[in-house]
Design an enzyme around this catalytic site. Structure first.
Site, PDB file in Angstrom:
ATOM      1  N   HIS A  58       0.825  -1.215   0.000  1.00 39.73           N
ATOM      2  CA  HIS A  58       0.000   0.000   0.000  1.00 39.73           C
ATOM      3  C   HIS A  58       0.861   1.267   0.000  1.00 39.73           C
ATOM      4  CE1 HIS A  58      -3.849  -2.172   1.574  1.00 39.73           C
ATOM      5  NE2 HIS A  58      -3.739  -2.236   0.270  1.00 39.73           N
ATOM      6  N   ASP A  60       0.739   4.124   1.371  1.00 45.28           N
ATOM      7  CA  ASP A  60       1.080   4.799   2.630  1.00 45.28           C
ATOM      8  C   ASP A  60       2.122   4.022   3.433  1.00 45.28           C
ATOM      9  OD1 ASP A  60      -1.044   2.892   3.102  1.00 45.28           O
ATOM     10  OD2 ASP A  60      -1.309   3.740   5.099  1.00 45.28           O
ATOM     11  N   HIS A 114      -5.122  -8.618   5.084  1.00 44.78           N
ATOM     12  CA  HIS A 114      -5.271  -7.211   4.691  1.00 44.78           C
ATOM     13  C   HIS A 114      -4.924  -7.070   3.206  1.00 44.78           C
ATOM     14  CE1 HIS A 114      -5.147  -2.858   5.022  1.00 44.78           C
ATOM     15  NE2 HIS A 114      -3.887  -2.843   4.636  1.00 44.78           N
ATOM     16  N   ASP A 131      -0.223  -3.533   8.655  1.00 49.05           N
ATOM     17  CA  ASP A 131      -1.670  -3.330   8.803  1.00 49.05           C
ATOM     18  C   ASP A 131      -2.391  -4.659   9.035  1.00 49.05           C
ATOM     19  OD1 ASP A 131      -1.203  -0.674   8.385  1.00 49.05           O
ATOM     20  OD2 ASP A 131      -2.216  -0.564   6.437  1.00 49.05           O
TER      21      ASP A 131
END
Ligand SMILES: [Zn+2]
Length: 256
Positions: A58, A60, A114, A131
């Site tokens: 991801h 971020d 995730h 995450d």
């Protein structure tokens, strides 16, 4: 034994980039979603970035990695995923990320749920869970099934109870409020929520927690506990201990 020093570099709204040091000028970071706050920290502290660990693709979590790699020559370890668009060392379950200049090594755990290729790094009494596992919560199931997430969380739950859990986001206060909806009678959770609330009111970071504490308060690690299963059953009578309870609790949180 190197003396571990782990600190948070805040990024974006609520991300943490973890900075790992062992006393010298070499350092590592975990999940640099942006380069700027890392560069500022390196300059301010007089540090050389040697290693970058990535838990999942991801933006971020990886957004600053390529720039930092180019500018510092740091070795990058990450999951085998074509969506990470630059050269790095792909690692899989059981591999060891060796951070020789820091005298550290971290074992790779594959923890899909995730995302399909999410990994975690563990060693030296620490877990970098990205995450997958948050304090008092878990990541949304973007690419995996509840069954996969259950297996991933079970794997993390086997780590020693004093393992410090460094996750990717400061979500703990909201996670506590949700967890109290699931398990209002859980006294350790009530106490955790009170402490977290105090810390956030003062602007303090709530991480890391320990795995032992997470096992006592995190509903997603407690999908076989009677109180959590009963809470899931109220929403879906078919919920049974394990993945179906985890699925129901996750679904509940998604719309909470
Ligand atoms: Zn993510």
């Amino acid at each position: 034994m190197p003396v571990l020093n782990i600190s948070a570099i805040p990024a974006f709204q609520d991300n943490y980039i973890w900075l790992i040091r062992t006393g010298g000028t070499s350092c590592a970071v975990v999940d640099p979603g942006e380069a700027r706050p890392v560069k500022e920290t390196l300059e301010r502290e007089g540090l050389q970035l040697r290693y970058i660990l990535l838990t999942h693709h991801h933006p971020d979590h990886i957004g600053g990695a390529e720039v930092l790699q180019k500018q510092t020559g740091a070795d990058v370890f990450g999951p085998d995923d074509a969506r990470i668009p630059f050269q790095y060392r792909a690692v899989k379950e059981g591999d060891i990320a060796r951070l020789d200049e820091l005298g550290l090594e971290f074992r790779v755990l594959e923890v899909p749920g995730h995302t399909a290729s999410h990994i975690a790094f563990t060693g030296h009494g620490c877990l970098f869970s990205g995450d997958t596992l948050f304090s008092v919560g878990c990541g949304r199931l973007f690419e995996g099934t509840p069954e996969q997430m259950q297996i991933s969380l079970d794997k993390l739950a086997e780590l020693p109870p004093d393992t410090r859990v460094y996750c990717g986001h400061e979500y703990t206060r909201a996670n506590c409020l949700f967890a109290l909806e699931v398990e209002p009678e859980n006294q350790q959770l009530q106490e955790k929520a009170r402490r977290v609330n105090e810390m956030r009111t003062k602007g303090e970071i709530t991480l890391p927690g320990t795995m032992g504490e997470e096992l006592a308060v995190n509903p997603f690690l407690r999908s076989r506990q009677e109180a959590v299963v009963l809470a899931a059953k109220k929403r879906n009578p078919k919920a049974a201990p394990g993945a179906s309870t985890l699925a129901e609790i996750r679904h509940w949180k998604d719309s909470w």
